[in-house]
Motif scaffolding. Structure first.
Motif, PDB file in Angstrom:
ATOM      1  N   MET A   1      46.362  35.776  40.528  1.00  0.00           N
ATOM      2  CA  MET A   1      45.564  36.915  40.949  1.00  0.00           C
ATOM      3  C   MET A   1      44.363  36.938  40.952  1.00  0.00           C
ATOM      4  O   MET A   1      43.555  37.496  41.823  1.00  0.00           O
ATOM      5  CB  MET A   1      45.818  38.045  39.887  1.00  0.00           C
ATOM      6  N   THR A   2      43.304  35.771  40.240  1.00  0.00           N
ATOM      7  CA  THR A   2      42.010  35.658  40.190  1.00  0.00           C
ATOM      8  C   THR A   2      41.756  34.845  41.559  1.00  0.00           C
ATOM      9  O   THR A   2      40.954  35.444  41.993  1.00  0.00           O
ATOM     10  CB  THR A   2      41.459  34.834  39.053  1.00  0.00           C
ATOM     11  N   PRO A   3      42.345  33.844  41.913  1.00  0.00           N
ATOM     12  CA  PRO A   3      42.002  33.248  43.309  1.00  0.00           C
ATOM     13  C   PRO A   3      42.612  34.235  44.448  1.00  0.00           C
ATOM     14  O   PRO A   3      41.922  34.238  45.451  1.00  0.00           O
ATOM     15  CB  PRO A   3      42.887  32.043  43.277  1.00  0.00           C
ATOM     16  N   LEU A   4      43.479  34.857  44.361  1.00  0.00           N
ATOM     17  CA  LEU A   4      43.802  35.888  45.242  1.00  0.00           C
ATOM     18  C   LEU A   4      42.791  36.991  45.431  1.00  0.00           C
ATOM     19  O   LEU A   4      42.460  37.311  46.600  1.00  0.00           O
ATOM     20  CB  LEU A   4      45.205  36.628  45.037  1.00  0.00           C
ATOM     21  N   GLY A   5      42.094  37.440  44.304  1.00  0.00           N
ATOM     22  CA  GLY A   5      41.027  38.128  44.499  1.00  0.00           C
ATOM     23  C   GLY A   5      39.939  37.752  45.384  1.00  0.00           C
ATOM     24  O   GLY A   5      39.249  38.274  46.092  1.00  0.00           O
ATOM     25  N   PHE A   6      39.452  36.236  44.873  1.00  0.00           N
ATOM     26  CA  PHE A   6      38.400  35.590  45.739  1.00  0.00           C
ATOM     27  C   PHE A   6      38.967  35.273  47.241  1.00  0.00           C
ATOM     28  O   PHE A   6      37.998  35.685  48.322  1.00  0.00           O
ATOM     29  CB  PHE A   6      38.297  34.233  45.330  1.00  0.00           C
ATOM     30  N   ILE A   7      40.099  35.246  47.618  1.00  0.00           N
ATOM     31  CA  ILE A   7      40.496  35.146  48.909  1.00  0.00           C
ATOM     32  C   ILE A   7      40.425  36.418  49.797  1.00  0.00           C
ATOM     33  O   ILE A   7      40.069  36.462  50.759  1.00  0.00           O
ATOM     34  CB  ILE A   7      42.080  34.708  49.055  1.00  0.00           C
ATOM     35  N   ALA A   8      40.839  37.571  48.896  1.00  0.00           N
ATOM     36  CA  ALA A   8      40.645  38.764  49.436  1.00  0.00           C
ATOM     37  C   ALA A   8      39.229  39.085  49.830  1.00  0.00           C
ATOM     38  O   ALA A   8      38.940  39.871  50.829  1.00  0.00           O
ATOM     39  CB  ALA A   8      41.128  39.958  48.318  1.00  0.00           C
ATOM     40  N   GLU A   9      38.005  38.764  49.026  1.00  0.00           N
ATOM     41  CA  GLU A   9      36.670  38.851  49.315  1.00  0.00           C
ATOM     42  C   GLU A   9      36.461  37.944  50.577  1.00  0.00           C
ATOM     43  O   GLU A   9      35.602  38.511  51.175  1.00  0.00           O
ATOM     44  CB  GLU A   9      36.135  38.592  47.998  1.00  0.00           C
ATOM     45  N   LYS A  10      36.721  36.859  50.709  1.00  0.00           N
ATOM     46  CA  LYS A  10      36.349  36.045  51.669  1.00  0.00           C
ATOM     47  C   LYS A  10      37.253  36.535  53.317  1.00  0.00           C
ATOM     48  O   LYS A  10      36.521  36.383  54.185  1.00  0.00           O
ATOM     49  CB  LYS A  10      36.672  34.537  51.297  1.00  0.00           C
ATOM     50  N   ALA A  11      38.505  36.505  52.920  1.00  0.00           N
ATOM     51  CA  ALA A  11      39.310  36.553  54.315  1.00  0.00           C
ATOM     52  C   ALA A  11      39.873  38.156  54.473  1.00  0.00           C
ATOM     53  O   ALA A  11      40.249  38.445  55.606  1.00  0.00           O
ATOM     54  CB  ALA A  11      40.729  35.716  54.295  1.00  0.00           C
ATOM     55  N   GLY A  12      39.330  38.960  53.585  1.00  0.00           N
ATOM     56  CA  GLY A  12      40.020  40.403  53.752  1.00  0.00           C
ATOM     57  C   GLY A  12      41.226  40.604  53.095  1.00  0.00           C
ATOM     58  O   GLY A  12      42.038  39.523  52.926  1.00  0.00           O
ATOM     59  N   LEU A  13      41.228  41.878  52.088  1.00  0.00           N
ATOM     60  CA  LEU A  13      42.488  42.031  51.619  1.00  0.00           C
ATOM     61  C   LEU A  13      43.659  42.211  52.188  1.00  0.00           C
ATOM     62  O   LEU A  13      44.707  41.786  51.980  1.00  0.00           O
ATOM     63  CB  LEU A  13      42.422  43.494  50.853  1.00  0.00           C
ATOM     64  N   GLN A  14      43.842  42.509  53.473  1.00  0.00           N
ATOM     65  CA  GLN A  14      44.833  42.771  54.394  1.00  0.00           C
ATOM     66  C   GLN A  14      45.427  41.251  54.785  1.00  0.00           C
ATOM     67  O   GLN A  14      46.647  40.959  54.695  1.00  0.00           O
ATOM     68  CB  GLN A  14      44.524  43.414  55.870  1.00  0.00           C
ATOM     69  N   ASN A  15      44.450  40.196  54.927  1.00  0.00           N
ATOM     70  CA  ASN A  15      45.063  38.832  55.098  1.00  0.00           C
ATOM     71  C   ASN A  15      45.657  38.366  53.976  1.00  0.00           C
ATOM     72  O   ASN A  15      46.723  37.451  54.164  1.00  0.00           O
ATOM     73  CB  ASN A  15      43.827  38.153  55.880  1.00  0.00           C
ATOM     74  N   ALA A  16      45.107  38.500  52.540  1.00  0.00           N
ATOM     75  CA  ALA A  16      45.537  38.005  51.493  1.00  0.00           C
ATOM     76  C   ALA A  16      46.967  38.698  51.337  1.00  0.00           C
ATOM     77  O   ALA A  16      48.070  38.015  50.974  1.00  0.00           O
ATOM     78  CB  ALA A  16      44.635  38.431  50.582  1.00  0.00           C
ATOM     79  N   LEU A  17      47.287  39.945  51.625  1.00  0.00           N
ATOM     80  CA  LEU A  17      48.383  40.387  51.460  1.00  0.00           C
ATOM     81  C   LEU A  17      49.625  39.923  52.333  1.00  0.00           C
ATOM     82  O   LEU A  17      50.688  39.689  52.203  1.00  0.00           O
ATOM     83  CB  LEU A  17      48.415  42.048  51.623  1.00  0.00           C
ATOM     84  N   LEU A  18      49.230  39.691  53.579  1.00  0.00           N
ATOM     85  CA  LEU A  18      49.979  39.302  54.504  1.00  0.00           C
ATOM     86  C   LEU A  18      50.451  37.719  54.222  1.00  0.00           C
ATOM     87  O   LEU A  18      51.558  37.362  54.360  1.00  0.00           O
ATOM     88  CB  LEU A  18      49.269  38.917  55.953  1.00  0.00           C
ATOM     89  N   ALA A  19      49.663  36.739  53.479  1.00  0.00           N
ATOM     90  CA  ALA A  19      49.976  35.568  53.199  1.00  0.00           C
ATOM     91  C   ALA A  19      50.791  35.698  51.868  1.00  0.00           C
ATOM     92  O   ALA A  19      51.990  34.771  51.671  1.00  0.00           O
ATOM     93  CB  ALA A  19      48.668  34.959  52.620  1.00  0.00           C
ATOM     94  N   LEU A  20      50.959  36.732  51.072  1.00  0.00           N
ATOM     95  CA  LEU A  20      51.753  37.004  49.920  1.00  0.00           C
ATOM     96  C   LEU A  20      52.959  37.432  50.707  1.00  0.00           C
ATOM     97  O   LEU A  20      53.964  36.947  50.039  1.00  0.00           O
ATOM     98  CB  LEU A  20      51.310  38.111  49.080  1.00  0.00           C
ATOM     99  N   ALA A  21      53.074  38.177  51.643  1.00  0.00           N
ATOM    100  CA  ALA A  21      54.354  38.633  52.185  1.00  0.00           C
ATOM    101  C   ALA A  21      55.190  37.256  52.650  1.00  0.00           C
ATOM    102  O   ALA A  21      56.406  37.236  52.615  1.00  0.00           O
ATOM    103  CB  ALA A  21      54.331  39.429  53.353  1.00  0.00           C
ATOM    104  N   LEU A  22      54.565  36.258  53.366  1.00  0.00           N
ATOM    105  CA  LEU A  22      55.257  35.261  53.717  1.00  0.00           C
ATOM    106  C   LEU A  22      55.431  34.272  52.826  1.00  0.00           C
ATOM    107  O   LEU A  22      56.571  33.299  53.129  1.00  0.00           O
ATOM    108  CB  LEU A  22      54.194  34.617  54.744  1.00  0.00           C
ATOM    109  N   ILE A  23      55.316  34.506  51.542  1.00  0.00           N
ATOM    110  CA  ILE A  23      55.788  33.576  50.565  1.00  0.00           C
ATOM    111  C   ILE A  23      57.195  33.758  50.179  1.00  0.00           C
ATOM    112  O   ILE A  23      58.051  32.834  49.824  1.00  0.00           O
ATOM    113  CB  ILE A  23      55.001  33.514  49.076  1.00  0.00           C
ATOM    114  N   GLY A  24      57.689  35.016  50.531  1.00  0.00           N
ATOM    115  CA  GLY A  24      59.094  35.284  50.385  1.00  0.00           C
ATOM    116  C   GLY A  24      59.883  34.363  51.294  1.00  0.00           C
ATOM    117  O   GLY A  24      61.257  34.161  51.012  1.00  0.00           O
TER     118      GLY A  24
END
Length: 414
Positions: A376-399
């Motif tokens: 969650m910590t690196p995901l927070g940094f990713i959300a700050e740099k690339a946007g929260l929408q893109n971070a959530l999209l990357a999470l969805a594709l992990i499925g």
């Protein structure tokens, strides 16, 4: 086996461990038959899981309020989620090993009380850095509870282990997902300093577990090393596959559960509505864990795990791109599919190491969620740099990756 046979025979370590595992609970007449589903004990432990996970679910809906009060960014919000998740999960193998060796019931009834007391003290914390030790101590209660309670459910569920584990998992999911509906009204109308009002369910549940849980017997032999390579057919690879699936699934669920309130709040939803979105995702999703206990008896468990994970991906993607009222249905369905395979992974992993049930449960429930929580910590940094929408999209594709790994699970139990 009769008591007279037991006292007059010499057994190997493995045989003795098998006998002890079927005679765990002293004073329960049905415990001597390992095939009997002990409904009362299963329901009681499931209720304890509900209460315990309610408290660990308080943090996510409180994050927007804490961020506003203490003025810290998304990266630090993700760090708090990582601290709670890591302390409540990564330390579980320690308590799992202790429970496999000593098998004491206080591991179960003390845990909700520990979690409740510390999480409800957040209202008295004035600065950010003081939140970290409080969340560490809160997570300790969850770490104590999960491996011991999951192993106990497996023992008292008889030949309906999938159903017993489904009830156990579902109750915890409901507790975690209903947490926003319990904590947000309290802090909204009374303030953060009134959080201690919510300690009373923990006190009541600890008392009920103390009174009704039977005293388990202590293991009579030194347990076999957990990952011994002496077995003819080593189940380590299937266990690793189950663990990898659990980590990836937990990462998707934790990521969405942590950042959904912030994402929805940024799209104009109120604090209560944003917190309620977690309930839609996790509470309705918990229905999947409940249903899996029935489907497991009729279909191949490997295929259930694989297809449920893959089917959740397009639903999550649709929510990320169209975060509105209608797509809440897609979010709820994705939650059902993600949680559907959770009990099956736990039961199948316990079957690989039946005499290390607490340790296996710690890996599948604790370490997997803790490993995901650390992200969650690196995901927070990713959300700050690339946007929260893109971070959530990357999470969805992990499925997709999790579903592909599930295709390599053995078709039959080893």
């Amino acid at each position: 086996m009769k008591d007279s046979d037991f006292t007059s025979s010499v057994f190997s370590t493995e045989t003795l461990a098998q006998i002890v595992s079927t005679r765990q609970f002293r004073g329960a007449s049905s415990a001597d038959d390992s095939r009997i589903f002990q409904r009362g004990l299963v329901y009681l432990i499931a209720c304890g899981h509900f209460v315990n996970d309610v408290y660990t679910g308080f943090l996510s809906p409180l994050l927007p309020l804490l961020m506003e009060r203490m003025q810290f960014p998304l990266s630090r919000a993700g760090m708090l989620a990582s601290v709670l998740s890591a302390s409540s999960s990564l330390s579980q193998p320690i308590f799992g090993a202790l429970n496999d060796r000593f098998n004491r019931r206080f591991f179960v009834f003390l845990a909700p009380l520990i979690s409740g007391v510390f999480i409800c003290s957040l209202g008295y914390i004035p600065v950010y850095w003081m939140l970290i030790p409080i969340l560490l101590l809160c997570g300790l209660g969850s770490a104590i509870f999960h491996p011991s309670a999951a192993a106990m459910v497996g023992r008292v569920s008889g030949n309906r282990k999938e159903w017993g584990m489904s009830l156990f998992v579902t109750s915890g999911n409901f507790g975690h997902s209903l947490a926003p509906l319990l904590v947000v009204p309290v802090v909204t109308y009374f303030g953060l300093r009134k959080l201690p009002l919510l300690i009373f369910p923990a006190i009541l549940m600890a008392f009920m577990l103390f009174r009704r849980l039977p005293e388990p017997e202590t293991l009579l032999v030194q347990p076999k090393f957990f990952l011994s390579g002496r077995q003819r057919h080593s189940p380590r690879l299937p266990l690793f596959l189950h663990f990898a699936i659990s980590v990836l699934r937990s990462l998707v669920i934790s990521g969405f559960g942590t950042f959904i309130p912030i994402y929805m709040h940024a799209h104009g939803y109120s604090l209560f509505s944003a917190g309620a979105t977690i309930t839609v995702f996790q509470a309705i999703g918990a229905i999947g864990a409940l249903l899996s206990g029935h489907f497991a008896a009729r279909f191949d468990r490997r295929r259930i795990i694989m297809f449920s994970l893959l089917a959740a991906v397009p639903l999550l993607v649709s929510f990320v791109y169209f975060p509105g009222t209608l797509t809440l249905l897609a979010l709820a369905l994705s939650g059902i599919l993600l949680y559907f395979s959770f009990p099956l992974n736990v039961v199948m992993a316990q079957e690989l190491y039946p005499h290390r049930a607490s340790m296996v449960s710690a890996l599948m429930i604790g370490v997997s969620w803790g490993s995901a929580g650390l992200m969650m910590t690196p995901l927070g940094f990713i959300a700050e740099k690339a946007g929260l929408q893109n971070a959530l999209l990357a999470l969805a594709l992990i499925g997709v990756l999790a579903g592909l790994i599930a295709s390599f699970l053995p078709k039959k139990a080893i």
